[in-house]
Design an enzyme around this catalytic site. Structure first.
Site, PDB file in Angstrom:
ATOM      1  N   ASP A   1       0.734  -1.143   0.136  1.00  0.00           N
ATOM      2  CA  ASP A   1      -0.058  -0.033   0.110  1.00  0.00           C
ATOM      3  C   ASP A   1       0.924   1.284   0.080  1.00  0.00           C
ATOM      4  O   ASP A   1       1.839   1.283   0.338  1.00  0.00           O
ATOM      5  CB  ASP A   1      -0.936   0.015   1.166  1.00  0.00           C
ATOM      6  CG  ASP A   1      -1.736  -1.135   1.273  1.00  0.00           C
ATOM      7  OD1 ASP A   1      -2.108  -1.724   0.200  1.00  0.00           O
ATOM      8  OD2 ASP A   1      -2.292  -1.381   2.188  1.00  0.00           O
TER       9      ASP A   1
HETATM   10  N1  URA Z   1      -1.207  -5.888   3.957  1.00  0.00           N
HETATM   11  C1  URA Z   1      -1.819  -4.629   3.916  1.00  0.00           C
HETATM   12  O1  URA Z   1      -2.758  -4.151   4.437  1.00  0.00           O
HETATM   13  N2  URA Z   1      -0.968  -3.486   3.288  1.00  0.00           N
HETATM   14  C2  URA Z   1       0.199  -3.817   2.667  1.00  0.00           C
HETATM   15  O2  URA Z   1       0.823  -2.898   2.024  1.00  0.00           O
HETATM   16  C3  URA Z   1       0.672  -5.263   2.568  1.00  0.00           C
HETATM   17  C4  URA Z   1       0.008  -6.314   3.186  1.00  0.00           C
END
Ligand code: URA
Length: 235
Positions: free
Chosen positions: A100
């Site tokens: 993310d």
């Molecule tokens: N899980 C999440 O919630 N975000 C990420 O970036 C990776 C795994």
């Protein structure tokens, strides 16, 4: 370059497999049968069973992703992780396992499309390890819940049951969480389901590839031969 490394890269096999092929006497450097793994290739053609091996340089980079970068190779508006990588413009790099925008840590970039695919394939069980900070409190029961799996909605609104995950509690607010899938916002959703909100998330390992602690956020480097070998053990 050493002949075992050359064979390894040209055929996409492990160093051990390359050495077995060389041992069988099937590899020639120019007209000479390669007998030793440490013989060097200095511009000669290399043959396997008299077929010329084409060596294509393959790149593997680890990046310590900072916040605010999209895990994509191109975007019209937002900065992408590829904007941080300089000097590889002619290389077609794929991103292995997206993070993310607000997640930091290990991103693997490679021109080895086959490996990129295999490391993220749902058919393989390659664990990704995260360091998580939450605003609630982790409890011993959470370990069992992660192991058993939980019902969550994926990015398309479809209900799924998470595969067994490993929660290692460091203290009330911090833990390591290892998952073998990469569903949309999976760690955040798992923690939410456990009654906590994620306030900091960092990926520290993909399989047995561990983020180099010396890399500051935004920095990257090529993997060592040993790291590439270990990554191949995951697939
Ligand atoms: N899980 C999440 O919630 N975000 C990420 O970036 C990776 C795994």
């Amino acid at each position: 370059m050493r002949i075992d490394k050359f064979v390894c890269r040209a055929l996409g096999v492990t160093r051990k497999e390359a050495r077995d092929i060389i041992k069988s006497g099937r590899v020639k450097i120019g007209t000479k049968v390669a007998i030793k793994n440490d013989w060097n290739v200095n511009g000669e053609d290399v043959f396997l069973d008299d077929n010329k091996l084409n060596f294509k340089e393959v790149y593997y980079l680890m990046l310590n992703k900072p916040k605010g970068y999209l895990s994509a190779t191109f975007d019209n508006k937002l900065p992408t992780v590829l904007d941080l990588i300089k000097g590889y413009d002619k290389v077609n790099l794929s991103i292995v396992g997206r993070l993310d925008m607000d997640t930091v840590g290990l991103i693997l970039l490679t021109s080895d499309g086959k490996m990129a695919h295999q490391l993220t394939s749902p058919k393989k069980t390659c664990f990704k390890k995260y360091f998580v900070q939450v605003d609630g409190k982790f409890t011993i029961d959470d370990i069992e819940s992660c192991k058993k799996g939980m019902d969550l909605y994926d990015g398309k609104g479809k209900l799924y049951h998470t595969k067994p995950a490993k929660l290692e509690i460091i203290n009330e607010h911090e833990a390591y969480l290892s998952i073998s899938e990469g569903k949309y916002h999976q760690i955040k959703k798992m923690c939410h389901s456990l009654g906590k909100e994620v306030i900091y998330l960092k990926r520290i390992a993909i399989g047995n590839l561990i983020l180099d602690e010396n890399l500051k956020e935004g920095e990257y480097r090529e993997l060592t031969d040993e790291e590439i070998e270990r990554l191949k053990e995951n697939i």
